[in-house]
Design a protein around this motif. Structure first.
Motif, PDB file in Angstrom:
ATOM      1  N   GLU A 221       2.075   5.498   5.694  1.00 21.28           N
ATOM      2  CA  GLU A 221       0.955   4.592   5.922  1.00 21.28           C
ATOM      3  C   GLU A 221       0.205   4.262   4.632  1.00 21.28           C
ATOM      4  OE1 GLU A 221      -0.509   8.614   7.716  1.00 21.28           O
ATOM      5  OE2 GLU A 221       1.399   7.636   7.246  1.00 21.28           O
ATOM      6  N   TYR A 222       0.233   5.182   3.672  1.00 23.95           N
ATOM      7  CA  TYR A 222      -0.444   4.936   2.401  1.00 23.95           C
ATOM      8  C   TYR A 222       0.454   4.181   1.424  1.00 23.95           C
ATOM      9  CZ  TYR A 222      -3.614   8.402   4.376  1.00 23.95           C
ATOM     10  OH  TYR A 222      -4.472   9.085   5.211  1.00 23.95           O
ATOM     11  N   VAL A 223       1.740   4.490   1.455  1.00 20.66           N
ATOM     12  CA  VAL A 223       2.693   3.756   0.612  1.00 20.66           C
ATOM     13  C   VAL A 223       2.710   2.280   1.001  1.00 20.66           C
ATOM     14  CG1 VAL A 223       5.127   3.500  -0.012  1.00 20.66           C
ATOM     15  CG2 VAL A 223       4.117   5.784   0.157  1.00 20.66           C
ATOM     16  N   VAL A 224       2.682   2.002   2.291  1.00 23.37           N
ATOM     17  CA  VAL A 224       2.672   0.610   2.760  1.00 23.37           C
ATOM     18  C   VAL A 224       1.454  -0.129   2.227  1.00 23.37           C
ATOM     19  CG1 VAL A 224       2.375  -0.843   4.803  1.00 23.37           C
ATOM     20  CG2 VAL A 224       4.086   0.972   4.807  1.00 23.37           C
ATOM     21  N   GLN A 225       0.285   0.510   2.298  1.00 28.71           N
ATOM     22  CA  GLN A 225      -0.925  -0.136   1.777  1.00 28.71           C
ATOM     23  C   GLN A 225      -0.795  -0.441   0.289  1.00 28.71           C
ATOM     24  OE1 GLN A 225      -4.884   1.427   2.874  1.00 28.71           O
ATOM     25  NE2 GLN A 225      -3.844   2.754   4.347  1.00 28.71           N
ATOM     26  N   ALA A 226      -0.298   0.539  -0.462  1.00 32.99           N
ATOM     27  CA  ALA A 226      -0.166   0.369  -1.908  1.00 32.99           C
ATOM     28  C   ALA A 226       0.847  -0.709  -2.248  1.00 32.99           C
ATOM     29  CB  ALA A 226       0.227   1.695  -2.555  1.00 32.99           C
ATOM     30  N   VAL A 227       1.990  -0.699  -1.580  1.00 31.43           N
ATOM     31  CA  VAL A 227       3.038  -1.687  -1.868  1.00 31.43           C
ATOM     32  C   VAL A 227       2.567  -3.093  -1.510  1.00 31.43           C
ATOM     33  CG1 VAL A 227       5.347  -2.485  -1.223  1.00 31.43           C
ATOM     34  CG2 VAL A 227       4.946  -0.056  -1.695  1.00 31.43           C
ATOM     35  N   ASN A 228       1.919  -3.239  -0.373  1.00 29.57           N
ATOM     36  CA  ASN A 228       1.419  -4.561   0.014  1.00 29.57           C
ATOM     37  C   ASN A 228       0.428  -5.096  -1.018  1.00 29.57           C
ATOM     38  OD1 ASN A 228       2.947  -4.588   2.337  1.00 29.57           O
ATOM     39  ND2 ASN A 228       1.287  -3.953   3.689  1.00 29.57           N
ATOM     40  N   LYS A 229      -0.421  -4.220  -1.515  1.00 33.04           N
ATOM     41  CA  LYS A 229      -1.384  -4.634  -2.533  1.00 33.04           C
ATOM     42  C   LYS A 229      -0.679  -4.991  -3.830  1.00 33.04           C
ATOM     43  CE  LYS A 229      -5.518  -5.513  -3.872  1.00 33.04           C
ATOM     44  NZ  LYS A 229      -6.309  -6.588  -3.230  1.00 33.04           N
TER      45      LYS A 229
ATOM     46  N   ASP B  37      -7.619   3.947   1.854  1.00 28.66           N
ATOM     47  CA  ASP B  37      -8.530   4.691   2.714  1.00 28.66           C
ATOM     48  C   ASP B  37      -7.877   5.934   3.310  1.00 28.66           C
ATOM     49  OD1 ASP B  37     -11.038   5.037   4.039  1.00 28.66           O
ATOM     50  OD2 ASP B  37     -10.092   4.356   5.890  1.00 28.66           O
ATOM     51  N   GLY B  38      -8.511   7.088   3.080  1.00 24.78           N
ATOM     52  CA  GLY B  38      -8.074   8.341   3.686  1.00 24.78           C
ATOM     53  C   GLY B  38      -7.040   9.115   2.895  1.00 24.78           C
ATOM     54  N   ALA B  39      -6.518   8.548   1.823  1.00 24.10           N
ATOM     55  CA  ALA B  39      -5.411   9.179   1.100  1.00 24.10           C
ATOM     56  C   ALA B  39      -5.899  10.126   0.015  1.00 24.10           C
ATOM     57  CB  ALA B  39      -4.526   8.110   0.473  1.00 24.10           C
ATOM     58  N   THR B  40      -5.177  11.234  -0.145  1.00 22.75           N
ATOM     59  CA  THR B  40      -5.343  12.094  -1.304  1.00 22.75           C
ATOM     60  C   THR B  40      -4.370  11.626  -2.388  1.00 22.75           C
ATOM     61  OG1 THR B  40      -3.679  13.690  -0.556  1.00 22.75           O
ATOM     62  CG2 THR B  40      -5.954  14.062   0.155  1.00 22.75           C
TER      63      THR B  40
END
Length: 354
Positions: free
Chosen positions: A337-345, A325-328
Protein backbone atom coordinates in the motif's frame (compact mmCIF):
# COMPACT_ATOMS: atom_id res chain seq x y z
CA UNK A 1 40.41 2.37 24.04
CA UNK A 2 37.05 3.21 25.49
CA UNK A 3 34.33 0.95 24.13
CA UNK A 4 31.54 2.80 22.35
CA UNK A 5 28.11 1.31 21.97
CA UNK A 6 25.28 2.62 19.80
CA UNK A 7 22.09 1.73 18.04
CA UNK A 8 23.99 1.68 14.77
CA UNK A 9 26.76 -0.70 15.86
CA UNK A 10 25.45 -3.70 17.78
CA UNK A 11 28.30 -5.92 18.86
CA UNK A 12 27.72 -9.56 17.91
CA UNK A 13 30.73 -11.81 18.38
CA UNK A 14 29.45 -14.78 16.41
CA UNK A 15 26.48 -16.00 14.42
CA UNK A 16 24.23 -18.23 16.49
CA UNK A 17 22.35 -21.23 15.13
CA UNK A 18 19.23 -19.09 15.22
CA UNK A 19 20.82 -16.52 12.92
CA UNK A 20 22.26 -19.11 10.56
CA UNK A 21 18.94 -20.92 10.25
CA UNK A 22 17.02 -17.70 9.64
CA UNK A 23 19.44 -16.53 6.95
CA UNK A 24 19.44 -19.93 5.29
CA UNK A 25 15.64 -19.94 5.26
CA UNK A 26 15.25 -16.54 3.66
CA UNK A 27 18.16 -16.89 1.24
CA UNK A 28 15.96 -19.47 -0.46
CA UNK A 29 13.92 -16.62 -1.93
CA UNK A 30 17.03 -15.41 -3.74
CA UNK A 31 17.96 -18.93 -4.80
CA UNK A 32 14.51 -19.56 -6.25
CA UNK A 33 14.58 -16.49 -8.49
CA UNK A 34 16.81 -16.79 -11.59
CA UNK A 35 17.91 -13.18 -11.11
CA UNK A 36 18.14 -13.61 -7.28
CA UNK A 37 15.49 -10.89 -6.82
CA UNK A 38 13.92 -11.03 -3.36
CA UNK A 39 11.02 -8.58 -3.64
CA UNK A 40 7.40 -9.65 -4.13
CA UNK A 41 6.16 -9.71 -7.71
CA UNK A 42 9.69 -9.91 -9.08
CA UNK A 43 10.34 -10.98 -12.65
CA UNK A 44 11.12 -14.69 -12.96
CA UNK A 45 11.56 -14.84 -16.74
CA UNK A 46 11.60 -12.48 -19.67
CA UNK A 47 8.47 -12.65 -21.79
CA UNK A 48 7.50 -10.87 -24.98
CA UNK A 49 5.10 -8.01 -24.37
CA UNK A 50 6.05 -7.63 -20.70
CA UNK A 51 8.64 -5.78 -18.64
CA UNK A 52 11.99 -7.53 -19.08
CA UNK A 53 15.15 -7.52 -16.96
CA UNK A 54 18.66 -7.40 -18.41
CA UNK A 55 21.66 -8.07 -16.11
CA UNK A 56 24.59 -5.98 -17.34
CA UNK A 57 28.15 -5.17 -16.32
CA UNK A 58 30.24 -2.10 -17.06
CA UNK A 59 33.43 -0.48 -15.86
CA UNK A 60 33.47 2.62 -13.65
CA UNK A 61 36.89 4.00 -12.78
CA UNK A 62 38.37 0.57 -13.42
CA UNK A 63 35.87 -1.28 -11.21
CA UNK A 64 33.33 -3.70 -12.67
CA UNK A 65 29.78 -2.67 -11.78
CA UNK A 66 26.91 -5.17 -11.73
CA UNK A 67 23.51 -3.73 -12.65
CA UNK A 68 20.04 -4.67 -13.84
CA UNK A 69 18.33 -2.76 -16.62
CA UNK A 70 14.53 -3.00 -16.84
CA UNK A 71 12.80 -2.32 -20.15
CA UNK A 72 9.08 -1.55 -20.52
CA UNK A 73 6.52 -3.88 -22.06
CA UNK A 74 6.83 -4.06 -25.85
CA UNK A 75 10.19 -2.31 -25.67
CA UNK A 76 11.39 -1.14 -29.08
CA UNK A 77 15.01 0.02 -29.30
CA UNK A 78 14.14 2.27 -32.25
CA UNK A 79 11.84 4.40 -30.07
CA UNK A 80 12.71 7.02 -27.45
CA UNK A 81 12.02 6.36 -23.78
CA UNK A 82 12.59 8.39 -20.61
CA UNK A 83 14.92 6.68 -18.15
CA UNK A 84 15.41 6.60 -14.39
CA UNK A 85 18.49 5.56 -12.40
CA UNK A 86 17.66 4.04 -9.00
CA UNK A 87 20.20 4.22 -6.15
CA UNK A 88 19.88 1.58 -3.45
CA UNK A 89 19.82 2.08 0.34
CA UNK A 90 22.78 1.69 2.69
CA UNK A 91 23.33 -2.02 3.14
CA UNK A 92 21.02 -2.69 0.22
CA UNK A 93 21.62 -4.12 -3.23
CA UNK A 94 19.88 -4.02 -6.61
CA UNK A 95 17.86 -7.18 -5.92
CA UNK A 96 15.91 -5.62 -3.05
CA UNK A 97 13.89 -2.39 -2.91
CA UNK A 98 15.91 -0.64 -5.63
CA UNK A 99 14.91 -3.43 -7.99
CA UNK A 100 11.29 -3.27 -6.88
CA UNK A 101 11.04 0.43 -7.70
CA UNK A 102 13.00 0.00 -10.93
CA UNK A 103 10.57 -2.71 -12.03
CA UNK A 104 7.48 -0.70 -11.07
CA UNK A 105 8.76 2.34 -13.00
CA UNK A 106 9.49 0.15 -16.00
CA UNK A 107 5.90 -1.04 -15.80
CA UNK A 108 4.95 2.63 -16.17
CA UNK A 109 6.99 2.99 -19.36
CA UNK A 110 10.49 3.96 -18.19
CA UNK A 111 13.78 2.26 -18.94
CA UNK A 112 15.39 1.91 -15.53
CA UNK A 113 18.69 0.84 -14.05
CA UNK A 114 19.55 -0.37 -10.56
CA UNK A 115 23.24 -1.00 -9.89
CA UNK A 116 25.19 -2.35 -6.95
CA UNK A 117 27.51 0.26 -5.50
CA UNK A 118 31.22 -0.23 -6.09
CA UNK A 119 32.82 -2.34 -3.33
CA UNK A 120 29.39 -3.74 -2.48
CA UNK A 121 26.95 -6.40 -3.68
CA UNK A 122 27.98 -8.12 -6.91
CA UNK A 123 30.13 -5.17 -8.03
CA UNK A 124 33.92 -5.24 -7.77
CA UNK A 125 36.26 -3.23 -5.57
CA UNK A 126 38.49 -3.93 -2.58
CA UNK A 127 38.34 -3.81 0.36
CA UNK A 128 34.78 -5.07 0.40
CA UNK A 129 32.09 -2.97 2.12
CA UNK A 130 33.94 0.29 1.59
CA UNK A 131 31.26 2.96 1.96
CA UNK A 132 32.62 6.36 1.02
CA UNK A 133 30.31 9.19 -0.12
CA UNK A 134 32.45 10.10 -3.10
CA UNK A 135 32.24 6.52 -4.38
CA UNK A 136 28.48 6.26 -3.86
CA UNK A 137 27.96 9.58 -5.63
CA UNK A 138 30.16 8.42 -8.50
CA UNK A 139 28.08 5.21 -8.69
CA UNK A 140 25.02 7.32 -9.50
CA UNK A 141 26.89 9.24 -12.17
CA UNK A 142 28.07 5.90 -13.53
CA UNK A 143 24.48 4.72 -13.90
CA UNK A 144 23.81 7.88 -15.90
CA UNK A 145 26.85 7.16 -18.09
CA UNK A 146 25.58 3.69 -18.88
CA UNK A 147 21.85 4.16 -19.23
CA UNK A 148 22.06 7.26 -21.45
CA UNK A 149 23.89 5.10 -24.00
CA UNK A 150 21.34 2.29 -23.80
CA UNK A 151 19.33 1.68 -27.01
CA UNK A 152 16.07 3.62 -26.93
CA UNK A 153 16.94 5.95 -24.06
CA UNK A 154 16.33 9.65 -24.57
CA UNK A 155 19.30 11.14 -22.70
CA UNK A 156 17.44 14.44 -22.41
CA UNK A 157 14.79 12.74 -20.26
CA UNK A 158 16.83 11.18 -17.48
CA UNK A 159 15.51 11.07 -13.93
CA UNK A 160 16.99 9.71 -10.74
CA UNK A 161 15.52 8.11 -7.62
CA UNK A 162 17.53 7.58 -4.45
CA UNK A 163 16.26 5.43 -1.60
CA UNK A 164 17.51 5.79 2.01
CA UNK A 165 21.29 6.35 1.88
CA UNK A 166 20.98 6.32 -1.90
CA UNK A 167 18.69 9.31 -1.47
CA UNK A 168 21.37 11.34 0.27
CA UNK A 169 23.90 10.44 -2.39
CA UNK A 170 21.36 11.26 -5.10
CA UNK A 171 20.95 14.77 -3.72
CA UNK A 172 24.71 15.21 -3.85
CA UNK A 173 24.99 13.80 -7.38
CA UNK A 174 22.21 16.05 -8.66
CA UNK A 175 23.86 19.13 -7.21
CA UNK A 176 26.55 18.90 -9.85
CA UNK A 177 25.33 16.52 -12.55
CA UNK A 178 22.75 18.29 -14.67
CA UNK A 179 22.10 15.26 -16.83
CA UNK A 180 19.52 14.42 -14.18
CA UNK A 181 16.46 16.41 -15.24
CA UNK A 182 14.21 15.34 -12.36
CA UNK A 183 15.38 14.34 -8.88
CA UNK A 184 13.46 12.21 -6.38
CA UNK A 185 14.25 10.68 -3.00
CA UNK A 186 12.40 8.17 -0.86
CA UNK A 187 13.05 7.88 2.88
CA UNK A 188 16.23 9.93 2.46
CA UNK A 189 19.01 9.03 4.91
CA UNK A 190 21.83 11.52 5.39
CA UNK A 191 24.67 9.06 5.95
CA UNK A 192 27.19 11.74 6.86
CA UNK A 193 25.01 13.34 9.51
CA UNK A 194 24.14 10.01 11.12
CA UNK A 195 27.68 8.62 11.11
CA UNK A 196 28.88 11.91 12.60
CA UNK A 197 26.14 12.76 15.12
CA UNK A 198 24.53 9.38 15.63
CA UNK A 199 20.97 8.49 14.73
CA UNK A 200 18.69 11.24 16.01
CA UNK A 201 21.82 13.03 17.31
CA UNK A 202 22.45 10.32 19.90
CA UNK A 203 26.28 10.36 19.71
CA UNK A 204 27.21 14.02 19.74
CA UNK A 205 29.54 13.56 22.71
CA UNK A 206 31.65 10.85 21.07
CA UNK A 207 32.47 12.36 17.68
CA UNK A 208 36.19 12.81 18.36
CA UNK A 209 36.55 9.34 19.88
CA UNK A 210 34.96 7.75 16.84
CA UNK A 211 37.12 9.77 14.46
CA UNK A 212 40.15 8.48 16.38
CA UNK A 213 38.90 4.90 15.92
CA UNK A 214 38.50 5.48 12.19
CA UNK A 215 41.96 7.04 11.98
CA UNK A 216 43.48 4.06 13.78
CA UNK A 217 41.67 1.69 11.42
CA UNK A 218 43.08 3.57 8.43
CA UNK A 219 46.57 3.40 9.91
CA UNK A 220 46.21 -0.35 10.45
CA UNK A 221 45.15 -0.86 6.82
CA UNK A 222 48.05 1.26 5.58
CA UNK A 223 50.47 -0.90 7.56
CA UNK A 224 49.11 -4.02 5.88
CA UNK A 225 47.01 -5.08 8.84
CA UNK A 226 43.51 -6.47 9.00
CA UNK A 227 40.66 -4.33 7.68
CA UNK A 228 38.30 -3.33 10.50
CA UNK A 229 34.56 -3.20 10.05
CA UNK A 230 31.72 -1.37 11.78
CA UNK A 231 28.05 -2.24 11.70
CA UNK A 232 26.22 -5.52 12.14
CA UNK A 233 27.41 -8.85 10.74
CA UNK A 234 24.70 -11.03 12.29
CA UNK A 235 21.84 -10.48 14.68
CA UNK A 236 19.52 -12.74 16.65
CA UNK A 237 15.75 -12.51 16.83
CA UNK A 238 16.09 -11.50 20.47
CA UNK A 239 18.44 -8.64 19.59
CA UNK A 240 16.09 -7.48 16.85
CA UNK A 241 13.14 -7.46 19.24
CA UNK A 242 15.09 -5.35 21.75
CA UNK A 243 16.06 -2.69 19.18
CA UNK A 244 14.20 0.45 20.17
CA UNK A 245 14.02 2.39 16.91
CA UNK A 246 11.73 1.45 14.03
CA UNK A 247 14.47 2.12 11.48
CA UNK A 248 16.93 -0.40 12.85
CA UNK A 249 14.49 -2.98 14.21
CA UNK A 250 12.53 -3.14 10.96
CA UNK A 251 15.75 -2.78 8.97
CA UNK A 252 17.26 -5.86 10.60
CA UNK A 253 14.06 -7.77 9.89
CA UNK A 254 14.11 -6.64 6.26
CA UNK A 255 17.78 -7.26 5.50
CA UNK A 256 18.40 -10.32 7.68
CA UNK A 257 15.03 -12.03 7.60
CA UNK A 258 12.22 -11.22 5.14
CA UNK A 259 14.32 -9.87 2.24
CA UNK A 260 17.71 -11.37 3.05
CA UNK A 261 20.22 -11.78 0.22
CA UNK A 262 23.78 -13.15 0.47
CA UNK A 263 25.19 -9.98 -1.14
CA UNK A 264 23.50 -7.62 1.30
CA UNK A 265 25.20 -6.57 4.52
CA UNK A 266 25.10 -3.93 7.24
CA UNK A 267 28.90 -3.85 7.42
CA UNK A 268 31.14 -1.01 6.29
CA UNK A 269 34.86 -0.43 6.73
CA UNK A 270 35.62 1.55 9.87
CA UNK A 271 38.06 3.69 7.90
CA UNK A 272 35.16 4.83 5.70
CA UNK A 273 34.07 6.95 8.66
CA UNK A 274 36.88 9.39 7.91
CA UNK A 275 34.96 10.35 4.79
CA UNK A 276 31.43 9.77 6.04
CA UNK A 277 31.74 11.82 9.21
CA UNK A 278 33.08 14.88 7.39
CA UNK A 279 30.37 14.80 4.68
CA UNK A 280 26.77 15.97 4.64
CA UNK A 281 24.07 15.34 2.02
CA UNK A 282 22.23 18.55 2.91
CA UNK A 283 25.15 20.86 2.18
CA UNK A 284 24.91 22.85 -1.07
CA UNK A 285 21.26 21.95 -1.61
CA UNK A 286 20.94 25.37 -3.24
CA UNK A 287 22.81 23.93 -6.24
CA UNK A 288 19.83 21.75 -7.13
CA UNK A 289 17.84 23.66 -9.72
CA UNK A 290 16.10 20.63 -11.19
CA UNK A 291 12.55 19.65 -10.21
CA UNK A 292 12.74 17.94 -6.82
CA UNK A 293 10.44 15.44 -5.12
CA UNK A 294 11.27 14.22 -1.63
CA UNK A 295 9.08 11.49 -0.14
CA UNK A 296 8.99 10.12 3.39
CA UNK A 297 6.69 8.05 5.57
CA UNK A 298 4.63 10.15 7.95
CA UNK A 299 5.64 7.80 10.81
CA UNK A 300 9.27 7.45 9.76
CA UNK A 301 11.84 8.13 12.47
CA UNK A 302 14.20 9.29 9.71
CA UNK A 303 11.81 11.96 8.42
CA UNK A 304 13.81 14.64 10.22
CA UNK A 305 16.56 14.27 7.62
CA UNK A 306 14.19 15.01 4.75
CA UNK A 307 12.76 17.91 6.75
CA UNK A 308 16.26 19.34 7.19
CA UNK A 309 17.31 19.05 3.55
CA UNK A 310 14.13 20.04 1.73
CA UNK A 311 13.96 23.74 2.71
CA UNK A 312 17.58 24.23 1.67
CA UNK A 313 16.77 23.46 -1.98
CA UNK A 314 15.85 27.10 -2.57
CA UNK A 315 16.41 26.99 -6.34
CA UNK A 316 14.71 23.67 -7.12
CA UNK A 317 11.85 23.88 -9.59
CA UNK A 318 8.46 22.31 -8.89
CA UNK A 319 9.72 21.33 -5.44
CA UNK A 320 7.46 19.05 -3.41
CA UNK A 321 7.59 17.19 -0.11
CA UNK A 322 5.24 14.20 -0.22
CA UNK A 323 4.30 12.26 2.91
CA UNK A 324 3.24 8.63 2.66
CA UNK A 325 0.56 8.47 5.32
CA UNK A 326 1.13 5.88 8.05
CA UNK A 327 4.42 4.51 6.71
CA UNK A 328 7.65 3.99 8.59
CA UNK A 329 11.03 4.19 6.84
CA UNK A 330 11.44 0.48 6.06
CA UNK A 331 7.77 -0.03 5.19
CA UNK A 332 8.25 2.21 2.15
CA UNK A 333 10.68 -0.44 0.86
CA UNK A 334 8.19 -3.25 0.49
CA UNK A 335 4.69 -2.79 1.92
CA UNK A 336 2.34 -2.80 -1.09
CA UNK A 337 0.00 0.00 0.00
CA UNK A 338 2.94 2.34 0.58
CA UNK A 339 4.89 1.30 -2.50
CA UNK A 340 1.81 2.02 -4.63
CA UNK A 341 1.53 5.52 -3.19
CA UNK A 342 5.21 6.22 -3.81
CA UNK A 343 5.22 4.81 -7.35
CA UNK A 344 2.08 6.71 -8.34
CA UNK A 345 3.65 9.93 -7.09
CA UNK A 346 6.90 9.19 -8.91
CA UNK A 347 5.13 8.45 -12.18
CA UNK A 348 3.20 11.72 -11.95
CA UNK A 349 6.39 13.62 -11.07
CA UNK A 350 8.49 12.14 -13.88
CA UNK A 351 5.67 12.49 -16.41
CA UNK A 352 5.48 16.22 -15.67
CA UNK A 353 9.22 16.86 -15.58
CA UNK A 354 10.84 14.49 -18.07
Amino acid sequence: MKKLTSIIAIATSMATAEVANAQSQYYKKAEQNPYTLVYDGAITKNEKGKVNIHPVKYKLNGIEIAANVYTPANYDASKNYPAVAVAHPNGGIKEQTAGLYAQRLAEAGYITIAADAAYQGASGGEPRHTDKPQFRTEDIRGMADYITQYPGVDAKRLGVLGICGGGGYTLKAAQGDKRFKAVATLSMFNSGEVRRNGFQNSQLNTVQDRLKQASDARAQEAAGGEVKFSGVANITDEEIAKTSTDLYREGYEYYYRTHAHPNSTFLYTTSSLLDLMTWDAAEHMDLIEQPLLMMAGSKSDTKYMTDEAFPKAIHAKNKELFLIDGATHIQTYWKPEYVVQAVNKLVSFYKTNL
